[in-house]
Write an enzyme that holds these catalytic residues in place. Structure first.
Site, PDB file in Angstrom:
ATOM      1  N   ASN A   1       0.808  -1.235   0.000  1.00 16.18           N
ATOM      2  CA  ASN A   1       0.000   0.000   0.000  1.00 16.18           C
ATOM      3  C   ASN A   1       0.834   1.275   0.000  1.00 16.18           C
ATOM      4  O   ASN A   1       0.489   2.242  -0.673  1.00 16.18           O
ATOM      5  CB  ASN A   1      -0.996  -0.019   1.160  1.00 16.18           C
ATOM      6  CG  ASN A   1      -0.321  -0.023   2.497  1.00 16.18           C
ATOM      7  OD1 ASN A   1       0.710  -0.659   2.682  1.00 16.18           O
ATOM      8  ND2 ASN A   1      -0.872   0.697   3.446  1.00 16.18           N
TER       9      ASN A   1
ATOM     10  N   GLY B   1       1.967  -6.018   7.309  1.00 14.19           N
ATOM     11  CA  GLY B   1       1.034  -6.620   6.364  1.00 14.19           C
ATOM     12  C   GLY B   1      -0.248  -7.013   7.070  1.00 14.19           C
ATOM     13  O   GLY B   1      -0.580  -6.470   8.128  1.00 14.19           O
TER      14      GLY B   1
ATOM     15  N   THR C   1      -1.554 -12.998   7.674  1.00 13.23           N
ATOM     16  CA  THR C   1      -0.156 -13.311   7.340  1.00 13.23           C
ATOM     17  C   THR C   1       0.708 -13.201   8.595  1.00 13.23           C
ATOM     18  O   THR C   1       1.609 -14.025   8.806  1.00 13.23           O
ATOM     19  CB  THR C   1       0.381 -12.351   6.252  1.00 13.23           C
ATOM     20  OG1 THR C   1      -0.602 -12.207   5.240  1.00 13.23           O
ATOM     21  CG2 THR C   1       1.661 -12.862   5.645  1.00 13.23           C
TER      22      THR C   1
ATOM     23  N   GLU D   1       3.444  -5.459  12.390  1.00 13.78           N
ATOM     24  CA  GLU D   1       2.549  -4.301  12.201  1.00 13.78           C
ATOM     25  C   GLU D   1       1.435  -4.773  11.285  1.00 13.78           C
ATOM     26  O   GLU D   1       1.664  -5.000  10.093  1.00 13.78           O
ATOM     27  CB  GLU D   1       3.316  -3.136  11.564  1.00 13.78           C
ATOM     28  CG  GLU D   1       4.431  -2.577  12.421  1.00 13.78           C
ATOM     29  CD  GLU D   1       3.945  -1.914  13.679  1.00 13.78           C
ATOM     30  OE1 GLU D   1       2.778  -1.506  13.725  1.00 13.78           O
ATOM     31  OE2 GLU D   1       4.731  -1.839  14.642  1.00 13.78           O
TER      32      GLU D   1
ATOM     33  N   CYS E   1      -3.255   1.675   6.367  1.00 12.05           N
ATOM     34  CA  CYS E   1      -3.698   0.936   7.553  1.00 12.05           C
ATOM     35  C   CYS E   1      -4.295   1.870   8.600  1.00 12.05           C
ATOM     36  O   CYS E   1      -5.015   1.431   9.486  1.00 12.05           O
ATOM     37  CB  CYS E   1      -2.530   0.153   8.128  1.00 12.05           C
ATOM     38  SG  CYS E   1      -1.103   1.196   8.447  1.00 12.05           S
TER      39      CYS E   1
ATOM     40  N   GLU F   1       7.217   0.273  16.452  1.00 13.87           N
ATOM     41  CA  GLU F   1       8.302   0.792  15.629  1.00 13.87           C
ATOM     42  C   GLU F   1       8.456   2.273  15.951  1.00 13.87           C
ATOM     43  O   GLU F   1       7.686   2.823  16.725  1.00 13.87           O
ATOM     44  CB  GLU F   1       7.954   0.602  14.146  1.00 13.87           C
ATOM     45  CG  GLU F   1       7.844  -0.871  13.753  1.00 13.87           C
ATOM     46  CD  GLU F   1       7.579  -1.079  12.267  1.00 13.87           C
ATOM     47  OE1 GLU F   1       7.020  -0.179  11.622  1.00 13.87           O
ATOM     48  OE2 GLU F   1       7.940  -2.163  11.770  1.00 13.87           O
TER      49      GLU F   1
END
Ligand code: NDP
Length: 480
Positions: free
Chosen positions: A150, A226, A230, A248, A282, A461
């Protein structure tokens, strides 16, 4: 047709299998380049190159690492136009957005961590006159970084910059849906003089390249951005190997509008937080909760502003909403619009694909879509759609909106619009998400912790958090 190459051991290489995947321009719906369909053999080559480069890179002074990374940041800056056009063609986002937001942010990511490492320090703990402890923080080794489609270069650099600055060597995999800017970036790494093997970029499918990175016994750290599914699969493989993980993941973020808000600002920013990058961020606020006294007024103003957003060729400056990144994702978003109708939702705006003329006739375009009349806990309101689709829901009390806002499995970000300080503090304290924006959206300070609660992720992060994640701690205790 242009062939993208892997970047391994300092050079651009074909995948060992010589197989390629078709890379599609989503605004025209046609193949425009070929992406390596790499496999575990390429991951192994990348790992060996990274392992060989590690002693020298990790022993280099922070200042010298910083100089090389700053050169890389400068090169991205000098190539903003080229990278922005490439990102727009590859991903579908409006080119002006890539030029103003994404590519400059890639520069900032590298600049930020290249300078942060020069100020990074560790603690010491004195035990009075008889002993002292000090903590060593050392680079870990070869780390794996996996990023989504994205915000391709933005999220790719957000991971690799702290990993490299901290002295690690990296095996990275960008999304196979959007590999182009990572490839152009590898050319800039060569130009910047990044020593060979320090960064290796292996292109290909998640199920082949991504899973080979995650399962590799020599790669003990995985930083992944992602989808939640996943992320769960990565955790399943990595956990028994005791790998250090930063995940994340997805979001389904609430955007809460109180009646006392600055109305014009709330409307304008809600349009941005709903439809920027086709809603494929996101952090987009996809569930809009509006306090009852202003529900109808907000709804009318929001629809009017959203209606004015031009869906069009991403390369044109007046386009506000570009193409959805892939056919697969286009189908998924439209499937969710059908689900919303089945669940009893009323489509107030959009709700359909947009057919453009000329070379964009087969592109993947969807109109900005606004839906009302859904239960807060129906699937449309609980599952991540990740497209230009939002729902409107009225609320009466703070308790009610908190219950609705916190009802999903996600907890990434939330936005609150109010001029009342008490309301703002109360909401900020009670919303279960890693980030709460009050009277703003996507205002980012790279020093702040970034990440999600619940199934939106594990770890944070940003700032020192990222440098701590990419270093190993060791306590040394000396008795006098
Ligand atoms: P995916 O989870 O499908 O893919 C992300 C990356 O993982 C891609 O490079 C993908 O490869 C790779 N991958 C897929 N399967 C595996 C596997 N088994 N092992 C290792 N790697 C694998 O996400 P999307 O690319 O669809 O991105 C959208 C998602 O990302 C949304 O859910 C969004 O919310 C989330 N996201 C979260 C952010 C955050 O900061 N929390 C920021 C941005 C997005 P490939 O695609 O090449 O097959």
């Amino acid at each position: 047709m242009q062939k993208i190459a892997n970047y391994i051991d300092g050079s651009l290489q074909e995948p060992t299998s010589n197989n390629y995947l078709e890379n599609i321009n989503p605004a025209i719906g046609k193949v425009y380049s070929l992406c390596p369909d790499s496999d575990e053999t390429d991951v192994e080559l990348a790992y060996q190159a990274a392992k060989a480069a590690f002693p020298e890179w990790s022993n280099m002074s922070a200042n010298n690492r910083s100089k090389i990374l700053l050169k890389l940041a400068d090169l991205i800056e000098q190539n903003i136009d080229k990278l922005a056009i490439a990102e727009s063609i590859d991903q579908g986002k409006p080119v002006w957005l890539a030029k103003l937001g994404e590519i400059p942010r890639a520069v900032e990511n590298i600049h930020f961590f290249a300078t942060a490492i020069e100020h990074f320090a560790s603690e010491s703990h004195s035990m009075g006159s008889h002993a002292i402890n000090y903590t060593l923080r050392t680079p870990i080794g070869v780390v794996g970084c996996i990023s989504p489609w994205n915000l391709p270069l933005y999220l790719f650099t957000w991971k690799i910059a702290p990993a490299l600055a901290a002295g690690n060597c990296v095996v990275a995999k960008p999304s196979e849906v959007t590999p182009m800017t990572a490839y152009l970036f590898s050319e800039l790494c060569i130009e910047a003089g990044l020593p060979k093997g320090v960064l290796n970029i292996v292109h290909g499918l998640g199920g082949k390249v991504g899973s080979a990175i995650v399962a590799h016994p020599g790669i003990s750290v995985i930083s992944f951005t992602g989808g939640t599914k996943t992320g769960a699969e990565i955790a399943r493989v990595a956990a028994p190997m005791f790998k250090k993980l930063s995940l994340e993941l997805g979001g389904k973020n609430p955007n809460i509008i109180f009646a006392d808000c600055n109305f014009d600002k709330a409307v304008a920013e809600s349009v941005r937080s709903s439809f920027s990058n086709q809603g494929e961020i996101c952090l987009c606020g996809s569930r809009i909760f509006i306090e009852k006294p202003i529900y109808e007024k907000f709804k009318a103003a929001f629809i009017e502003k959203s209606k004015a957003m031009k869906v069009g060729n991403p390369l044109l400056d007046d386009t506000k909403i570009g193409a959805i990144a892939s056919q697969l994702h286009f189908d998924k978003v439209l499937g969710y619009i059908d689900l919303a109708k089945e669940e009893g939702g009323t489509i107030l705006l959009g709700g359909h694909p947009v057919k453009l003329d000329g070379e964009n006739a087969d592109g993947y375009f969807i109109a900005p879509t606004i839906i009302e009349g859904l239960a807060y806990n129906c699937r449309t309101n609980l599952e991540e759609i990740f497209g230009p689709v939002v729902t409107l829901t009225p609320f009466e009390t703070q308790e009610e909106v908190l219950e609705m806002a916190n009802a999903t499995q996600y907890g990434l970000a939330a936005t609150v619009w109010t001029e009342n300080l008490n309301t703002a503090h109360h909401m900020a304290a009670q919303i279960k998400s890693g980030i709460v924006w009050i009277n703003c959206w996507l205002l980012r300070d790279l020093r702040t912790p970034f990440g999600g609660m619940k199934q939106s992720g594990v770890g944070r992060e940003g700032g020192w958090e990222a440098l701590r994640f990419f270093t190993e701690q060791k306590n040394v205790c000396i008795k006098f």
